[in-house]
Motif scaffolding. Structure first.
Motif, PDB file in Angstrom:
ATOM      1  N   UNK A 160      14.525  50.693 122.082  1.00 38.32           N
ATOM      2  CA  UNK A 160      13.651  51.762 121.584  1.00 38.32           C
ATOM      3  C   UNK A 160      13.278  51.561 120.132  1.00 38.32           C
ATOM      4  N   UNK A 161      14.163  50.909 119.392  1.00 37.61           N
ATOM      5  CA  UNK A 161      13.919  50.758 117.957  1.00 37.61           C
ATOM      6  C   UNK A 161      12.950  49.630 117.669  1.00 37.61           C
TER       7      UNK A 161
ATOM      8  N   UNK B  70       9.379  50.308 116.140  1.00 34.32           N
ATOM      9  CA  UNK B  70       9.466  50.756 114.754  1.00 34.32           C
ATOM     10  C   UNK B  70       9.592  49.565 113.818  1.00 34.32           C
TER      11      UNK B  70
ATOM     12  N   UNK C 104      19.518  49.750 109.837  1.00 36.38           N
ATOM     13  CA  UNK C 104      19.614  50.461 111.118  1.00 36.38           C
ATOM     14  C   UNK C 104      19.616  49.462 112.265  1.00 36.38           C
TER      15      UNK C 104
ATOM     16  N   UNK D 222      20.400  53.413 100.554  1.00 40.58           N
ATOM     17  CA  UNK D 222      20.216  54.081  99.259  1.00 40.58           C
ATOM     18  C   UNK D 222      21.145  53.454  98.236  1.00 40.58           C
TER      19      UNK D 222
ATOM     20  N   UNK E 142      16.168  50.311 104.936  1.00 34.92           N
ATOM     21  CA  UNK E 142      16.744  51.261 105.900  1.00 34.92           C
ATOM     22  C   UNK E 142      16.563  50.744 107.322  1.00 34.92           C
TER      23      UNK E 142
ATOM     24  N   UNK F 261       6.865  48.403 111.198  1.00 35.41           N
ATOM     25  CA  UNK F 261       7.250  48.477 109.785  1.00 35.41           C
ATOM     26  C   UNK F 261       7.102  47.128 109.113  1.00 35.41           C
TER      27      UNK F 261
ATOM     28  N   UNK G 191      20.599  55.128 106.196  1.00 33.01           N
ATOM     29  CA  UNK G 191      19.955  55.664 105.024  1.00 33.01           C
ATOM     30  C   UNK G 191      20.892  55.649 103.818  1.00 33.01           C
TER      31      UNK G 191
ATOM     32  N   UNK H 112      12.237  50.725 100.405  1.00 34.93           N
ATOM     33  CA  UNK H 112      13.361  51.499 100.866  1.00 34.93           C
ATOM     34  C   UNK H 112      13.357  51.619 102.389  1.00 34.93           C
TER      35      UNK H 112
ATOM     36  N   UNK I  21      20.769  57.013 111.958  1.00 32.14           N
ATOM     37  CA  UNK I  21      19.805  56.903 110.879  1.00 32.14           C
ATOM     38  C   UNK I  21      20.460  57.332 109.568  1.00 32.14           C
TER      39      UNK I  21
END
Lengths: 140, 290
Positions: B41-42, B45, B230, B153, B226, B49, B149, B222, B145
């Motif tokens: 599913x990821x 993305x 992930x 960060x 991330x 991205x 994150x 960022x 997530x």
């Protein structure tokens, strides 16, 4: 003129929406913006808030986004969001204390704190959650 | 030779172990299915991205470099599991991490570790490596997530402030339930997209960028970190359950073999006992007759 264009809402947990829409309204860093068919190629970031998809006359679809990126390329719009939820799934009552907490944390924070931007984002998201019903425009 | 009773007890104990390993295998299989689904599913993305970040970051190479006064530190995020009983999964990841550490040290870099998962954390603390942070007990799910994150960060803060010059993540990349390959992926500084150097570079799309490239690049950077973390967590999660499933399957098979062997031994012991009793009866009868 094309009446609709392709829109995709993609999150790390899956593609939430992929289909033809007439208009997309979202919140960017400079305020709310709308995208119609034949929009120029475009990249912007998305602030926490509600994105509204107009599927047809009085037919809307909405998602609450925790921020992300929007891209329009060759007439296809993609929103990349780390988290997105349907407004029906948002618990606005549970969000109220979170807003207070985020406000307090921010009040004690220096603007130069590396976590400052995160705190601002968290507050914006919590506010969007709490006010989800005012932010929605679709009939419900 | 072990007594009949001891063998029976042994069989009972192996049987209950087998029940446990079989149950663990089933649980791991169910979780593996879920983790694989999440990994799948990821994918859209990541692909989307990557496309956006390549086209945007390609236009701003300066933003990708570490600050001028950056230190000489490499930050390694090592993803292991919290629990054992998953074969060589953690060992392989840790070995890869140690190799990378040695390489970096040989190249004159100081290595700092960020351990995700108890196994790695415990190991690195035992060997007194420089562990600057950890996230252990990531149950019920590792790949969230929120965790990605958090780690991203921290990585970016250290990178921007010049504390670290390089940052990467080490995780087991999932190929199948039988095979997981430890992988080192460097995240920072962001590698310039290959298109900018290649001859066959696709013409960069001319984008209208709002509010401005300078403001958007950190956001994209960022998001990129991330997303990469992930993805690493998802791969690690699927790998962990794949390794656990395989390990538990072979444990169950071992138990089956052991039970078969012990049953044979038990029958032999029983037969020997019967023979002995018969001999005693016959011997007793003989003695009476005589």
């Amino acid at each position: 003129m094309a009446d609709t264009f392709q829109f995709r809402l993609v999150t790390p947990t899956g593609v939430l929406f992929d289909g033809a829409v007439e208009q997309v309204t979202a919140v960017g860093p400079l305020g709310e913006f709308g995208v119609l068919p034949l929009h120029t190629n475009f990249i912007t970031s998305i602030a926490p808030g509600v994105v509204t998809l107009k599927l047809g006359e009085a037919n809307f679809n909405e998602y609450l986004l925790a921020g992300g990126l929007a891209e329009v390329k060759d007439g296809v719009m993609t929103i990349l969001a780390l988290e997105a939820e349907a407004p029906g799934a948002v618990d606005s009552i549970a969000a109220a204390p979170v807003v207070l907490e985020a406000e307090q944390r921010l009040a004690h924070m220096s603007e130069f704190d590396p976590a400052y931007a995160d705190a601002v984002q968290a507050l914006a998201l919590a506010r969007a959650r709490a006010q989800i019903n005012q932010l929605r425009r679709a009939p419900h | 030779m072990a007594t009949l009773k001891a063998i029976r007890r042994r069989i009972a104990s192996v049987k209950s172990t087998q029940q446990i390993t079989r149950a663990m295998k089933l649980v791991a299989a169910a979780r593996l299915r879920r983790a694989q689904e999440a990994l799948l599913n990821a994918r859209p993305y990541h692909e989307a991205f990557k496309r956006v970040s390549d086209s945007l970051l390609g236009s701003a190479p300066d933003a990708l470099k570490p600050p001028e006064d950056a230190g000489n530190v490499r930050l390694l995020v090592v993803v292991t599991s919290d629990r054992g009983l998953c074969g060589g999964y953690n060992t392989n990841v840790i070995r890869m991490a140690e190799e990378t550490m040695r390489e970096a040290t040989a190249a004159g870099r100081e290595v700092r570790l960020f351990a995700i998962g108890r196994k790695g954390f415990d190991h690195f603390r035992r060997i007194r490596a420089n562990v600057v942070g950890d996230r252990v007990n990531n149950s019920p799910r590792l790949a969230t997530v929120a965790l990605a994150r958090d780690v991203a960060a921290r990585m970016l803060t250290d990178f921007r402030s010049g504390t670290v010059a390089e940052a990467g993540v080490i995780y087991a990349s999932f190929r199948s339930a039988l095979s997981q390959r430890p992988t080192y992926e460097q995240l920072l500084p962001v590698a310039p997209p290959p298109a900018s150097a290649g001859v066959s570079a696709a013409p960069a799309t001319d984008y209208l960028i709002e509010p401005s490239a300078a403001e958007l690049v950190p956001v994209v950077m960022r998001g990129y970190v991330e997303a990469a973390i992930f993805h690493a967590l998802l791969e690690a999660e699927a790998s962990e359950y794949g390794a656990k499933m395989t390990a538990m399957e072979s444990a169950t098979n071992n138990a089956v073999d052991m039970i078969a062997r012990l049953t044979l031994e038990m029958n032999r012991a029983r037969q020997a006992q019967i023979t002995r009793e018969l001999m005693e009866i016959v011997g007793g009868a003989e003695a009476l007759r005589g």
